[in-house]
Design a protein around this motif. Sequence first.
Motif, PDB file in Angstrom:
ATOM      1  N   PHE A 195       0.860  -1.192   0.000  1.00 44.65           N
ATOM      2  CA  PHE A 195       0.000   0.000   0.000  1.00 44.65           C
ATOM      3  C   PHE A 195       0.892   1.236   0.000  1.00 44.65           C
ATOM      4  O   PHE A 195       1.796   1.350   0.844  1.00 44.65           O
ATOM      5  CB  PHE A 195      -0.910   0.003   1.238  1.00 44.65           C
ATOM      6  CG  PHE A 195      -1.984  -1.050   1.194  1.00 44.65           C
ATOM      7  CD1 PHE A 195      -3.236  -0.766   0.667  1.00 44.65           C
ATOM      8  CD2 PHE A 195      -1.732  -2.343   1.649  1.00 44.65           C
ATOM      9  CE1 PHE A 195      -4.230  -1.739   0.613  1.00 44.65           C
ATOM     10  CE2 PHE A 195      -2.714  -3.322   1.591  1.00 44.65           C
ATOM     11  CZ  PHE A 195      -3.965  -3.022   1.076  1.00 44.65           C
ATOM     12  N   TRP A 196       0.610   2.174  -0.897  1.00 41.09           N
ATOM     13  CA  TRP A 196       1.486   3.333  -1.041  1.00 41.09           C
ATOM     14  C   TRP A 196       0.706   4.556  -1.543  1.00 41.09           C
ATOM     15  O   TRP A 196      -0.445   4.450  -1.976  1.00 41.09           O
ATOM     16  CB  TRP A 196       2.628   3.013  -2.011  1.00 41.09           C
ATOM     17  CG  TRP A 196       2.140   2.801  -3.432  1.00 41.09           C
ATOM     18  CD1 TRP A 196       1.528   1.686  -3.916  1.00 41.09           C
ATOM     19  CD2 TRP A 196       2.171   3.743  -4.489  1.00 41.09           C
ATOM     20  NE1 TRP A 196       1.186   1.869  -5.228  1.00 41.09           N
ATOM     21  CE2 TRP A 196       1.581   3.131  -5.612  1.00 41.09           C
ATOM     22  CE3 TRP A 196       2.659   5.050  -4.618  1.00 41.09           C
ATOM     23  CZ2 TRP A 196       1.455   3.779  -6.831  1.00 41.09           C
ATOM     24  CZ3 TRP A 196       2.532   5.685  -5.848  1.00 41.09           C
ATOM     25  CH2 TRP A 196       1.932   5.044  -6.942  1.00 41.09           C
ATOM     26  N   CYS A 241       4.087  10.052  -0.155  1.00 45.19           N
ATOM     27  CA  CYS A 241       4.688   9.411   1.024  1.00 45.19           C
ATOM     28  C   CYS A 241       6.184   9.135   0.770  1.00 45.19           C
ATOM     29  O   CYS A 241       6.527   8.306  -0.074  1.00 45.19           O
ATOM     30  CB  CYS A 241       3.890   8.145   1.324  1.00 45.19           C
ATOM     31  SG  CYS A 241       4.777   6.758   1.979  1.00 45.19           S
ATOM     32  N   CYS A 275       7.486   5.544   0.788  1.00 44.92           N
ATOM     33  CA  CYS A 275       6.956   4.780  -0.357  1.00 44.92           C
ATOM     34  C   CYS A 275       7.834   5.039  -1.580  1.00 44.92           C
ATOM     35  O   CYS A 275       8.175   4.108  -2.322  1.00 44.92           O
ATOM     36  CB  CYS A 275       5.522   5.194  -0.682  1.00 44.92           C
ATOM     37  SG  CYS A 275       4.377   5.076   0.685  1.00 44.92           S
ATOM     38  N   ALA A 297      -3.170   4.044  -2.537  1.00 42.62           N
ATOM     39  CA  ALA A 297      -4.229   4.524  -1.633  1.00 42.62           C
ATOM     40  C   ALA A 297      -4.832   5.799  -2.244  1.00 42.62           C
ATOM     41  O   ALA A 297      -4.595   6.912  -1.777  1.00 42.62           O
ATOM     42  CB  ALA A 297      -3.652   4.781  -0.256  1.00 42.62           C
ATOM     43  N   GLU A 312      -7.949  -0.674   1.741  1.00 42.42           N
ATOM     44  CA  GLU A 312      -7.159  -0.151   2.877  1.00 42.42           C
ATOM     45  C   GLU A 312      -7.820  -0.540   4.200  1.00 42.42           C
ATOM     46  O   GLU A 312      -7.151  -0.968   5.140  1.00 42.42           O
ATOM     47  CB  GLU A 312      -7.166   1.378   2.818  1.00 42.42           C
ATOM     48  CG  GLU A 312      -5.878   2.011   2.395  1.00 42.42           C
ATOM     49  CD  GLU A 312      -6.014   3.509   2.526  1.00 42.42           C
ATOM     50  OE1 GLU A 312      -5.613   4.026   3.559  1.00 42.42           O
ATOM     51  OE2 GLU A 312      -6.576   4.145   1.599  1.00 42.42           O
ATOM     52  N   LEU A 356       1.368   4.382   5.889  1.00 45.15           N
ATOM     53  CA  LEU A 356       1.915   4.075   4.562  1.00 45.15           C
ATOM     54  C   LEU A 356       3.436   4.220   4.608  1.00 45.15           C
ATOM     55  O   LEU A 356       3.927   5.123   5.280  1.00 45.15           O
ATOM     56  CB  LEU A 356       1.339   5.026   3.507  1.00 45.15           C
ATOM     57  CG  LEU A 356      -0.157   4.897   3.220  1.00 45.15           C
ATOM     58  CD1 LEU A 356      -0.596   5.973   2.221  1.00 45.15           C
ATOM     59  CD2 LEU A 356      -0.521   3.524   2.672  1.00 45.15           C
ATOM     60  N   PRO A 357       4.185   3.366   3.942  1.00 46.98           N
ATOM     61  CA  PRO A 357       3.712   2.161   3.251  1.00 46.98           C
ATOM     62  C   PRO A 357       3.473   1.013   4.233  1.00 46.98           C
ATOM     63  O   PRO A 357       4.036   1.005   5.320  1.00 46.98           O
ATOM     64  CB  PRO A 357       4.904   1.822   2.353  1.00 46.98           C
ATOM     65  CG  PRO A 357       6.097   2.307   3.120  1.00 46.98           C
ATOM     66  CD  PRO A 357       5.645   3.519   3.865  1.00 46.98           C
TER      67      PRO A 357
END
Lengths: 181, 250
Positions: free
Chosen positions: A73-74, A78, A81, A107, A138, A146-147
Amino acid sequence: MQLRTRTKILPIVLLAAGLAWIFLSADRSGTLAGGRPPAPQEGFPAPDFTLATTTGREVTLSELRGQVALVNFWATWCPPCRSEMAAIQEVYDRYMERGFVVLAVNATRQDTLSSIAPFTDEFGLTFPIPLDVSGAVERLYEVKSLPTSFFIDAAGVIREVVIGGPMSEALLQSIVEGLLE
Amino acid sequence: MPADLQNFFAPPRHLVFVILALWLGQILANRSCGKRGVPAGQLENLVMASLLAGILGGRLTYALLHLEAFLADPLGLVSLNLELFSPWGGLACGFLVGWIFSSRKSLPPWDILDSLTPFLAVLAIGVGLSHLASGLAFGAPTSLPWGIEQWGTIRHPSQAYETLAAASVLALFWRQFARTERPGLLFLRFAAWTCGLSLFLAAFRGDSALLQSGLRLEQIAAWAGLVLSMLGIHLRAANKPVEGRGRHDA
């Protein structure tokens, strides 16, 4: 004399009771090992999802059964990430032919669609980028920061959860190697 | 634990409880070690050296076990990823360095173990709280009214059992920390209680490593620990001090 005998017998009684408890509480029915509901936790089947990718194709996690999968998940904003994407691509290139797949779930609910394509171009990402527009996946994976990455084995069971990042190439390679063996 | 608080202490922040316990445990150990002839400074150095060795040893063992990955990415050795750690390697290195340190400083081993008992008792509570915050060491499915919903099933609150058991052991031994008796007995009694409670409570865990027969490895390890500590108590209690020799030789 009585006290001496009692102090000699008590440990033996305690140890015998301990042994009896081990046998009485054994999991003979296999309820612990099998029959777990899907949950975002190590040792549990990975919760299934279907999402559309940046190319418009639909991808379903359960259809990847038989392969080792990384669900990452990114978001583009971020920093960790960003830092780990090159390593993920590197390890993906190295192990893709041995049955390693990456689903880099964006995300999207907390990102902007327009910034995704420049990001994937910048890092030359070749794995599928599913878009979690509603944030449902999510929530399903209880992602709190995140991540967050889930390493799933060929049987669809989560084997490692890495919260935060960036993941080093050494970490990625050691986990993927272990799951592919 | 309320949802907001649980989110606040979600992994990797759950380790805050372990760090806090290390600090509090060290303070408590320093208060009673002087009475056992162990200088507080030496005990602090011993704990620090063992912890550092444990951290470095855990990382290096992991690297040795995954040599190919670290040859491809040598900088991974200094990565902040907590997952790059071998717990058994860390434990072995921590023990080894602790043993070398206490031998070189001629620190009496049984008194050292007694002095570390408050430290270990507080650490056990910290580990229980970190499990409670992270959801690790979760319980087996149950229909009991105090079951908690976790990972899609109502389960035993095994992390709460673990924390309460550790707190009870600390309360039980609280007055004994300052008492001096035959060296080693305090630690061995603490070990026996801890192993006994682990043996009992492991039956309510949902993440146990199982043998083919369904027996839990943790329980077998705890039973072995119980045997060793009881044997140790028996031998230490039977070992009368020799006239004219220091209490550390007893």
